[in-house]
Motif scaffolding. Structure first.
Motif: not given
Length: 226
Positions: A3, A79, A122, A125-126, A129, A135-137
């Motif tokens: 992250k 998430t 990804n 993330t998709t 979002r 965004n989980p990143e």
């Protein structure tokens, strides 16, 4: 998953700092103006301001920490749920993204292609979002927000505290009013700039809240004047 802190999160930390300074100015101004309405004793005014500064610093830092931690916990739960659903109900998650893209008005062919590409590159993330809007990143750091507030609140507090104690007795209340109004205009402008909102409205709103706070506390202080 590694992250990182995004630009938006850095801006949020900066905004926490600006609002911490703003609250420091407003809170301590209200305290010292109120005490000045009751007494002309500089030591009493100064001690009251210092007490307000210390209490406000702890309160603001803990408030930011709790608030941002709650947000971060919610993001982590969302998430984790998305990861579970991708492993156990991938087709349903794929269909959710596909239907959402269809609702934007693009053709079914293009929606299918976009969904396949995004879910292949990804999927986590998709889906996060598209379902939850983040965004989980990237992550929200409660410690950074708390530290920003903890530093900025006492810095903002210094202005009304110094103004009320250093100016001559005849001018100190007026000087504090003026200096606080100028400072609130600056913090209102800064907060609006960071939030990409209307600067004029933010400045006016900030100044009005500050003036009302100081007028009310000063009036209450005069009721106990001796």
């Amino acid at each position: 998953m590694s992250k990182k802190i995004s630009l938006s999160q850095k801006i949020n930390v900066l905004r926490a700092g600006v609002m911490g300074a703003n609250d420091g100015i407003l809170s301590v101004a209200g305290i010292v103006i109120g005490v000045a309405g009751a007494t002309s004793n500089n030591f009493s005014i100064f001690i009251s301001g210092i007490a307000g500064m210390l209490a406000g610093t702890v309160s603001m830092a803990m408030g930011e920490y709790v608030s941002v931690s709650t947000q971060k916990d919610s993001q982590e739960v969302a998430t984790a749920d998305s990861e579970f659903n991708l492993k156990n109900n991938y087709d349903d998650e794929y269909a959710f993204v596909y239907k959402k893209y269809l609702k934007t008005g693009i053709s079914s062919t293009l929606a299918s292609k976009a969904t396949t590409e995004m879910m292949t590159a990804n999927p986590l993330t998709t889906i996060v979002r598209e379902k939850y809007g983040f965004n989980p990143e990237v992550y929200t750091d409660p410690y950074a927000a708390a530290i920003a507030s903890m530093i900025s609140f006492p810095i903002g507090s210094l202005l009304p505290l110094l103004a009320i104690t250093m100016f001559p007795a005849k001018f100190k209340v007026t000087a504090t009013f003026i200096s606080v109004i100028i400072a609130l205009a600056i913090t209102g402008f800064s907060a609006a700039t960071l939030g990409n909102s209307n600067r004029s409205k933010a400045i006016i709103r900030n100044i009005i809240s500050g003036v009302l706070t100081m007028l009310v506390t000063y009036f209450i202080g005069t009721l106990f004047a001796h």
